[in-house]
Design an enzyme around this catalytic site. Structure first.
Site, PDB file in Angstrom:
ATOM      1  N   LYS A  19      15.694  76.004  75.032  1.00  0.00           N
ATOM      2  CA  LYS A  19      14.535  75.036  74.189  1.00  0.00           C
ATOM      3  C   LYS A  19      14.195  75.980  73.058  1.00  0.00           C
ATOM      4  O   LYS A  19      14.403  75.160  71.876  1.00  0.00           O
ATOM      5  CB  LYS A  19      13.376  74.559  75.104  1.00  0.00           C
ATOM      6  CG  LYS A  19      12.156  74.171  74.637  1.00  0.00           C
ATOM      7  CD  LYS A  19      11.286  73.870  75.587  1.00  0.00           C
ATOM      8  CE  LYS A  19       9.736  74.001  74.895  1.00  0.00           C
ATOM      9  NZ  LYS A  19       8.680  74.027  76.168  1.00  0.00           N
ATOM     10  N   ASP A 181      22.355  90.839  73.043  1.00  0.00           N
ATOM     11  CA  ASP A 181      20.986  91.338  72.647  1.00  0.00           C
ATOM     12  C   ASP A 181      20.656  90.861  71.344  1.00  0.00           C
ATOM     13  O   ASP A 181      21.426  91.158  70.304  1.00  0.00           O
ATOM     14  CB  ASP A 181      21.265  92.626  72.617  1.00  0.00           C
ATOM     15  CG  ASP A 181      19.733  93.357  72.516  1.00  0.00           C
ATOM     16  OD1 ASP A 181      19.021  92.960  71.419  1.00  0.00           O
ATOM     17  OD2 ASP A 181      19.505  94.376  73.042  1.00  0.00           O
ATOM     18  N   HIS A 182      19.821  89.824  71.477  1.00  0.00           N
ATOM     19  CA  HIS A 182      19.709  89.077  70.133  1.00  0.00           C
ATOM     20  C   HIS A 182      19.312  89.907  68.868  1.00  0.00           C
ATOM     21  O   HIS A 182      19.454  89.296  67.779  1.00  0.00           O
ATOM     22  CB  HIS A 182      18.860  87.570  70.119  1.00  0.00           C
ATOM     23  CG  HIS A 182      17.476  88.007  70.416  1.00  0.00           C
ATOM     24  ND1 HIS A 182      16.945  88.422  71.360  1.00  0.00           N
ATOM     25  CD2 HIS A 182      16.486  87.981  69.494  1.00  0.00           C
ATOM     26  CE1 HIS A 182      15.492  88.817  71.213  1.00  0.00           C
ATOM     27  NE2 HIS A 182      15.204  88.057  70.035  1.00  0.00           N
ATOM     28  N   LEU A 184      20.800  92.270  67.766  1.00  0.00           N
ATOM     29  CA  LEU A 184      22.008  92.731  67.232  1.00  0.00           C
ATOM     30  C   LEU A 184      22.187  91.447  66.004  1.00  0.00           C
ATOM     31  O   LEU A 184      23.229  91.735  65.098  1.00  0.00           O
ATOM     32  CB  LEU A 184      23.128  92.854  67.886  1.00  0.00           C
ATOM     33  CG  LEU A 184      23.050  94.194  68.773  1.00  0.00           C
ATOM     34  CD1 LEU A 184      24.250  94.291  69.712  1.00  0.00           C
ATOM     35  CD2 LEU A 184      23.041  95.535  67.783  1.00  0.00           C
ATOM     36  N   GLU A 220       3.910  92.434  68.937  1.00  0.00           N
ATOM     37  CA  GLU A 220       3.750  90.903  69.174  1.00  0.00           C
ATOM     38  C   GLU A 220       2.161  90.667  69.308  1.00  0.00           C
ATOM     39  O   GLU A 220       1.338  91.314  70.260  1.00  0.00           O
ATOM     40  CB  GLU A 220       4.047  90.508  70.453  1.00  0.00           C
ATOM     41  CG  GLU A 220       5.509  89.749  70.294  1.00  0.00           C
ATOM     42  CD  GLU A 220       6.453  89.164  71.314  1.00  0.00           C
ATOM     43  OE1 GLU A 220       7.294  88.646  71.188  1.00  0.00           O
ATOM     44  OE2 GLU A 220       5.758  89.427  72.613  1.00  0.00           O
ATOM     45  N   HIS A 244      16.347  95.863  73.032  1.00  0.00           N
ATOM     46  CA  HIS A 244      16.498  95.696  71.670  1.00  0.00           C
ATOM     47  C   HIS A 244      16.428  97.006  70.674  1.00  0.00           C
ATOM     48  O   HIS A 244      16.968  96.927  69.777  1.00  0.00           O
ATOM     49  CB  HIS A 244      15.405  94.622  71.500  1.00  0.00           C
ATOM     50  CG  HIS A 244      15.128  93.512  72.193  1.00  0.00           C
ATOM     51  ND1 HIS A 244      16.418  92.829  72.347  1.00  0.00           N
ATOM     52  CD2 HIS A 244      14.474  92.730  72.576  1.00  0.00           C
ATOM     53  CE1 HIS A 244      16.488  91.621  73.130  1.00  0.00           C
ATOM     54  NE2 HIS A 244      15.030  91.527  73.265  1.00  0.00           N
ATOM     55  N   LEU A 397      12.397  96.098  48.075  1.00  0.00           N
ATOM     56  CA  LEU A 397      13.141  94.943  47.943  1.00  0.00           C
ATOM     57  C   LEU A 397      12.659  94.069  49.122  1.00  0.00           C
ATOM     58  O   LEU A 397      12.868  94.231  50.247  1.00  0.00           O
ATOM     59  CB  LEU A 397      14.607  95.359  48.525  1.00  0.00           C
ATOM     60  CG  LEU A 397      15.689  94.257  48.886  1.00  0.00           C
ATOM     61  CD1 LEU A 397      15.799  93.509  47.297  1.00  0.00           C
ATOM     62  CD2 LEU A 397      16.802  95.074  49.193  1.00  0.00           C
TER      63      LEU A 397
HETATM   64  C1  BG6 Z   1      12.859  88.743  74.191  1.00  0.00           C
HETATM   65  C2  BG6 Z   1      11.645  89.192  75.227  1.00  0.00           C
HETATM   66  O1  BG6 Z   1      13.966  89.248  74.442  1.00  0.00           O
HETATM   67  O2  BG6 Z   1      12.527  88.989  72.981  1.00  0.00           O
HETATM   68  C3  BG6 Z   1      10.547  88.577  74.709  1.00  0.00           C
HETATM   69  O3  BG6 Z   1      12.261  88.840  76.515  1.00  0.00           O
HETATM   70  C4  BG6 Z   1      10.159  88.596  73.394  1.00  0.00           C
HETATM   71  O4  BG6 Z   1       9.385  89.173  75.581  1.00  0.00           O
HETATM   72  C5  BG6 Z   1      11.378  88.433  72.506  1.00  0.00           C
HETATM   73  O5  BG6 Z   1       9.045  87.853  73.108  1.00  0.00           O
HETATM   74  C6  BG6 Z   1      11.187  88.575  71.102  1.00  0.00           C
HETATM   75  O6  BG6 Z   1      12.010  88.285  70.170  1.00  0.00           O
HETATM   76  P1  BG6 Z   1      11.892  88.022  68.850  1.00  0.00           P
HETATM   77  O7  BG6 Z   1      13.228  87.524  67.989  1.00  0.00           O
HETATM   78  O8  BG6 Z   1      10.854  86.974  68.678  1.00  0.00           O
HETATM   79  O9  BG6 Z   1      11.312  89.333  68.113  1.00  0.00           O
END
Ligand code: BG6
Length: 485
Positions: A19, A181-182, A184, A220, A244, A397
């Site tokens: 979602k 691993d988003h 990246l 966060e 991350h 920048l």
């Molecule tokens: C996820 C975690 O991998 O990354 C979450 O499980 C976290 O707890 C999130 O909120 C953060 O991602 P982003 O892209 O919002 O920084």
């Protein structure tokens, strides 16, 4: 290169990840013309619903806050090539049904070659059966490509990670597997290699001779908010640091790869990670948020077990034992329910020789990953005017100002596109995971109470900067807060 005749199958299509990230990213790619021709997207989950209900949900997943007519019409077009199927994750019969559905779609393709990209937006408990069922029942053998995308958590420690990877490997080869691993996929993380290796002055200053200390921070402003069940089992280190932040660290510190080829990049990342010894307890600070400013504490989240000592904040310092980095502390820190939303890398340089000056501040290079991507260097400049006086300023920048017409892609857009193209550069290889777990497993076992009593995290108020001991902790590693310019 994108393959035509591709079906993307999203498992867990009614879940949170699909979602928030997967469907919006697929839509973003579609809208910008980045999906293969003839693409079809199939949602799959346990939830029973008909196609109309699924389409309604897909519409609600995609943001259109101003009810823009063009976006609405794009969403309608997007829905035309999405369909939905419900079924079990364990029962092979459901996957036979899914395969029939896929073959039906493929029967309309002109060419015989069909490609399937399976995206597992699923809880870890079903990774293995789903991967196996797909392989047994839905794998195209006739000249097409099969790929599988998986998401963390990849285990809970070294041993469980090895077991998980081993089980998945029984069905899927490394080449077919894309571990996300988003971080990246984030623009500023992808920028690091260019920044480091395409700028002579940065390259020249990138080592222990010039750099005093580095912080990679994740903040966060909200707590677990209903996700406490998952979170309490994993904790902030497994949620953010071990994956991350360590990925960011490896790109920041690796040697220059021989080329941009995926294996060249990943070889260098593994090499630098192998030079990092396991984190020491003394190099660790743990915190947990408590109620403040009208916001509930971690223990008030009804999905969190009572009296949990799970850390929602952690700062850990890692050391890299290689000639470039020996003696430079890299502080990885992350926390939930803090005072702001920010992810950044802060590289603090050593003191300049004061020589002819007095009280000259250090240089600091900040790479802000989010929000509002930016790179800025705190430096010293002559105060304009008739006196010769140095003052701290910034070379700035800020992307919003410099790249005014460019939309920065979402991490998931970038990664799904890479997976469609078969580019592994920004996905995590099996040996990277192994070494990442080696670095963190001993402190995780300590935190989990496997080696004695569980350490108690320090309380910090919801909405604060974290435990008040943090300043002393980072100060211990040589960080000096600079006056704002
Ligand atoms: C996820 C975690 O991998 O990354 C979450 O499980 C976290 O707890 C999130 O909120 C953060 O991602 P982003 O892209 O919002 O920084």
């Amino acid at each position: 290169e994108l393959k035509d005749n591709t079906i993307i199958i999203v498992f867990g299509a009614s879940g949170d990840l699909a979602k928030k990230k997967t469907f919006p990213a697929l839509f973003g790619l579609y809208k910008n013309g980045f999906l293969p021709r003839d693409v079809h997207i199939v949602g799959y989950a346990r939830t029973k619903m008909d196609e109309a209900e699924f389409h309604k949900r897909v519409t609600s997943y995609i943001k259109n806050p101003n009810d823009d007519a063009e976006v609405a019409s794009d969403i309608d077009d997007f829905k035309k090539f999405t369909s939905y199927l419900s079924g079990s994750y364990e029962d092979p019969a459901s996957f036979k049904e899914l395969n029939k559905h896929l073959e039906e779609i493929e029967s309309h393709y002109q060419s015989k070659e069909c490609n399937r990209l399976f995206y597992l937006a699923l809880p870890p408990s079903v990774f293995v059966p789903v991967a196996k069922n797909i392989k047994d029942e839905c794998y195209v053998s006739k000249g097409g490509i099969n790929r599988i995308i998986v998401e963390k958590p990849f285990g809970k420690d070294l041993k469980s990670c090895r077991e998980l990877i081993g089980s998945l490997k029984q069905s899927w080869s490394e080449d077919e597997t894309f571990r996300i691993d988003h971080y990246l996929g984030k623009e500023m993380v992808k920028n690091i290699l260019v920044l480091r290796f395409a700028n002579v002055w940065i390259g020249a200053a990138w080592d222990k001779n010039s750099i005093s200390n580095v912080q990679i921070s994740f903040k966060e402003p909200f707590g677990t908010e209903g996700r406490g069940g998952y979170f309490d089992e994993f904790g902030i280190i497994r949620d953010i640091l071990q994956n991350h932040l360590l990925q960011v660290l490896s790109v920041l510190t690796m040697e220059r790869p021989v080329s941009f080829a995926a294996e060249d990049i990943r070889d260098e990342k593994v090499k630098v990670l192998r030079a990092i010894p396991a984190i020491e307890r003394n190099d660790t600070l743990l915190g947990q948020y408590v109620a403040a400013n009208g916001k509930p504490g971690y223990l008030q989240d009804s999905t969190v077990p009572p009296n949990s000592v799970c850390p929602t904040f952690a700062a850990t310092t890692v050391w890299i034992n290689n000639p470039r980095w020996e003696g430079v502390p890299f502080i990885l820190k992350a926390g939930k329910a803090l005072n702001e939303s920010k992810v950044e890398i802060r590289i603090q340089f050593k003191d300049v020789v004061q020589g002819i000056f007095k009280d000259i501040a250090r240089n600091e290079l900040v790479i802000r990953i989010q929000p509002s991507e930016a790179i800025y260097l705190k430096m010293n400049t002559k105060l304009p005017g008739l006196y010769t006086r140095a003052m701290p300023t910034e070379m700035d920048l800020t992307y919003k100002r410099r790249f005014t017409d460019t939309k920065i892609p979402e991490a998931y857009e970038s990664l799904i596109l890479d997976a469609l193209k078969g580019d592994h550069s920004n996905f995590v290889r099996d040996d990277e995971l192994d070494v990442a777990w080696k670095i963190f497993t001993p402190i995780l076992h300590w935190i989990d109470g496997q080696d004695g009593p569980r350490p108690r995290p320090i309380n910090y108020p919801y909405g604060s900067r974290g435990p008040k001991e943090l300043d002393t902790f980072i100060g211990k590693y040589g960080y000096r807060r600079l006056a704002d310019s």
